[in-house]
Design a protein around this motif. Structure first.
Motif, PDB file in Angstrom:
ATOM      1  N   ARG A 154     -18.811  -3.845   8.206  1.00  0.00           N
ATOM      2  CA  ARG A 154     -18.038  -3.442   7.036  1.00  0.00           C
ATOM      3  C   ARG A 154     -17.551  -2.010   7.207  1.00  0.00           C
ATOM      4  O   ARG A 154     -18.267  -1.160   7.698  1.00  0.00           O
ATOM      5  N   ALA A 155     -16.322  -1.772   6.746  1.00  0.00           N
ATOM      6  CA  ALA A 155     -15.759  -0.424   6.672  1.00  0.00           C
ATOM      7  C   ALA A 155     -15.240  -0.236   5.254  1.00  0.00           C
ATOM      8  O   ALA A 155     -14.657  -1.152   4.669  1.00  0.00           O
ATOM      9  N   VAL A 156     -15.463   0.930   4.692  1.00  0.00           N
ATOM     10  CA  VAL A 156     -14.976   1.268   3.357  1.00  0.00           C
ATOM     11  C   VAL A 156     -13.839   2.265   3.547  1.00  0.00           C
ATOM     12  O   VAL A 156     -14.034   3.342   4.107  1.00  0.00           O
ATOM     13  N   LEU A 157     -12.622   1.880   3.091  1.00  0.00           N
ATOM     14  CA  LEU A 157     -11.418   2.656   3.366  1.00  0.00           C
ATOM     15  C   LEU A 157     -10.717   3.127   2.098  1.00  0.00           C
ATOM     16  O   LEU A 157     -10.656   2.407   1.103  1.00  0.00           O
ATOM     17  N   THR A 158     -10.147   4.327   2.172  1.00  0.00           N
ATOM     18  CA  THR A 158      -9.232   4.794   1.137  1.00  0.00           C
ATOM     19  C   THR A 158      -7.901   4.067   1.342  1.00  0.00           C
ATOM     20  O   THR A 158      -7.695   3.409   2.363  1.00  0.00           O
ATOM     21  N   SER A 159      -6.981   4.236   0.408  1.00  0.00           N
ATOM     22  CA  SER A 159      -5.677   3.585   0.594  1.00  0.00           C
ATOM     23  C   SER A 159      -4.939   4.171   1.795  1.00  0.00           C
ATOM     24  O   SER A 159      -4.225   3.450   2.495  1.00  0.00           O
ATOM     25  N   ALA A 160      -5.115   5.461   2.084  1.00  0.00           N
ATOM     26  CA  ALA A 160      -4.474   6.060   3.266  1.00  0.00           C
ATOM     27  C   ALA A 160      -5.045   5.447   4.544  1.00  0.00           C
ATOM     28  O   ALA A 160      -4.297   5.134   5.480  1.00  0.00           O
ATOM     29  N   GLU A 161      -6.348   5.262   4.592  1.00  0.00           N
ATOM     30  CA  GLU A 161      -6.977   4.670   5.777  1.00  0.00           C
ATOM     31  C   GLU A 161      -6.571   3.207   5.939  1.00  0.00           C
ATOM     32  O   GLU A 161      -6.317   2.748   7.050  1.00  0.00           O
ATOM     33  N   LEU A 162      -6.494   2.477   4.819  1.00  0.00           N
ATOM     34  CA  LEU A 162      -6.051   1.080   4.893  1.00  0.00           C
ATOM     35  C   LEU A 162      -4.601   1.007   5.360  1.00  0.00           C
ATOM     36  O   LEU A 162      -4.258   0.161   6.191  1.00  0.00           O
ATOM     37  N   ALA A 163      -3.751   1.907   4.864  1.00  0.00           N
ATOM     38  CA  ALA A 163      -2.351   1.931   5.294  1.00  0.00           C
ATOM     39  C   ALA A 163      -2.256   2.159   6.798  1.00  0.00           C
ATOM     40  O   ALA A 163      -1.475   1.497   7.486  1.00  0.00           O
ATOM     41  N   GLY A 164      -3.056   3.072   7.322  1.00  0.00           N
ATOM     42  CA  GLY A 164      -3.062   3.333   8.759  1.00  0.00           C
ATOM     43  C   GLY A 164      -3.536   2.133   9.555  1.00  0.00           C
ATOM     44  O   GLY A 164      -2.923   1.753  10.559  1.00  0.00           O
ATOM     45  N   PHE A 165      -4.616   1.503   9.114  1.00  0.00           N
ATOM     46  CA  PHE A 165      -5.182   0.341   9.794  1.00  0.00           C
ATOM     47  C   PHE A 165      -4.185  -0.820   9.828  1.00  0.00           C
ATOM     48  O   PHE A 165      -3.886  -1.374  10.882  1.00  0.00           O
ATOM     49  N   VAL A 166      -3.641  -1.166   8.669  1.00  0.00           N
ATOM     50  CA  VAL A 166      -2.702  -2.288   8.587  1.00  0.00           C
ATOM     51  C   VAL A 166      -1.405  -1.945   9.318  1.00  0.00           C
ATOM     52  O   VAL A 166      -0.826  -2.801   9.991  1.00  0.00           O
ATOM     53  N   VAL A 191       0.844  -1.202   0.000  1.00  0.00           N
ATOM     54  CA  VAL A 191       0.000   0.000   0.000  1.00  0.00           C
ATOM     55  C   VAL A 191       0.880   1.253   0.000  1.00  0.00           C
ATOM     56  O   VAL A 191       0.605   2.215  -0.720  1.00  0.00           O
ATOM     57  N   ALA A 192       1.948   1.248   0.792  1.00  0.00           N
ATOM     58  CA  ALA A 192       2.858   2.399   0.821  1.00  0.00           C
ATOM     59  C   ALA A 192       3.469   2.638  -0.555  1.00  0.00           C
ATOM     60  O   ALA A 192       3.524   3.787  -1.036  1.00  0.00           O
ATOM     61  N   ASP A 193       3.923   1.580  -1.219  1.00  0.00           N
ATOM     62  CA  ASP A 193       4.492   1.707  -2.564  1.00  0.00           C
ATOM     63  C   ASP A 193       3.450   2.227  -3.553  1.00  0.00           C
ATOM     64  O   ASP A 193       3.739   3.095  -4.381  1.00  0.00           O
ATOM     65  N   ALA A 194       2.236   1.704  -3.477  1.00  0.00           N
ATOM     66  CA  ALA A 194       1.165   2.126  -4.388  1.00  0.00           C
ATOM     67  C   ALA A 194       0.827   3.597  -4.188  1.00  0.00           C
ATOM     68  O   ALA A 194       0.648   4.343  -5.152  1.00  0.00           O
ATOM     69  N   ARG A 195       0.740   4.029  -2.944  1.00  0.00           N
ATOM     70  CA  ARG A 195       0.415   5.430  -2.656  1.00  0.00           C
ATOM     71  C   ARG A 195       1.481   6.376  -3.215  1.00  0.00           C
ATOM     72  O   ARG A 195       1.184   7.509  -3.571  1.00  0.00           O
ATOM     73  N   GLU A 196       2.720   5.907  -3.300  1.00  0.00           N
ATOM     74  CA  GLU A 196       3.801   6.713  -3.881  1.00  0.00           C
ATOM     75  C   GLU A 196       3.750   6.702  -5.406  1.00  0.00           C
ATOM     76  O   GLU A 196       4.542   7.375  -6.054  1.00  0.00           O
ATOM     77  N   GLY A 197       2.846   5.915  -5.987  1.00  0.00           N
ATOM     78  CA  GLY A 197       2.681   5.894  -7.433  1.00  0.00           C
ATOM     79  C   GLY A 197       3.554   4.892  -8.152  1.00  0.00           C
ATOM     80  O   GLY A 197       3.716   4.969  -9.364  1.00  0.00           O
ATOM     81  N   PRO A 220      -4.046   9.673  -4.887  1.00  0.00           N
ATOM     82  CA  PRO A 220      -3.364   8.658  -4.073  1.00  0.00           C
ATOM     83  C   PRO A 220      -4.308   7.794  -3.238  1.00  0.00           C
ATOM     84  O   PRO A 220      -3.989   6.652  -2.930  1.00  0.00           O
ATOM     85  N   ASP A 221      -5.491   8.329  -2.872  1.00  0.00           N
ATOM     86  CA  ASP A 221      -6.456   7.535  -2.101  1.00  0.00           C
ATOM     87  C   ASP A 221      -7.040   6.379  -2.902  1.00  0.00           C
ATOM     88  O   ASP A 221      -7.620   5.456  -2.337  1.00  0.00           O
ATOM     89  N   ASP A 222      -6.897   6.426  -4.225  1.00  0.00           N
ATOM     90  CA  ASP A 222      -7.387   5.349  -5.100  1.00  0.00           C
ATOM     91  C   ASP A 222      -6.298   4.335  -5.433  1.00  0.00           C
ATOM     92  O   ASP A 222      -6.546   3.373  -6.159  1.00  0.00           O
TER      93      ASP A 222
END
Length: 160
Positions: free
Chosen positions: A121-133, A36-42, A52-54
């Motif tokens: 159920r929770a619907v998360l952006t990539s930033a929220e998923l990164a924080g959770f994980v 997720v960190a790599d993906a958020r960096e593009g 980046p949230d997508d």
């Protein structure tokens, strides 16, 4: 080897135990956090998404990022399930004085199921998923005495 290598997550809902999941999920969670960190960096195909949230890891497009269940030593399942699935969602954006357009967004759907069949159920952006994980990995590594979950000491499995 005398050291724990498997992580079991206790699921809680409003301060009440909800279920337990595991199946050697520590290494998978550490790998997902890195992805997720790599993906958020593009990096890679994730960079094609302007927001980046997508951006999520591209290994499983619109697929499952993880699925953990609880299994007893005998292999019987029960006690809960925690899973995360990536979904692409079209959203209509009406235009002002012109035609509208579709915008695609991507979100991680994290679902938890207790042993009684009740789910959340929770619907998360990539930033929220990164924080959770990231919190899950940090807590598990702390409980394991600071050992890096990305490295599995059993016959080199999980080395990245």
């Amino acid at each position: 080897m005398g050291r724990p290598y498997e992580v079991t997550l206790e699921l809680w809902r409003d301060g009440t135990p909800y279920g337990m999941v595991g199946e050697r999920c520590g290494w998978l969670l550490a790998r997902l956090a890195r992805g997720v960190a790599d993906a958020r960096e593009g990096r890679g195909d994730a960079g094609l998404w302007p927001d980046p949230d997508d951006r999520f890891p591209e290994d499983e497009p619109d697929g499952e990022l993880f699925s953990f269940r609880y299994r007893t030593r005998s292999g019987a399942m029960g006690g809960g399930e925690l899973r995360c699935q990536l979904r692409t969602i079209p959203v209509w954006m009406p235009g002002q004085g012109r035609r509208g357009e579709w915008r695609l967004t991507r979100r991680a759907y994290v679902e938890a199921w207790g042993p009684g069949g009740v789910g959340m159920r929770a619907v998360l952006t990539s930033a929220e998923l990164a924080g959770f994980v990231g919190v899950l990995v940090t807590e598990a590594e702390r409980c394991l005495g600071g050992r890096d979950l990305a490295r599995n000491p059993v016959e080199g499995a999980g080395n990245a």
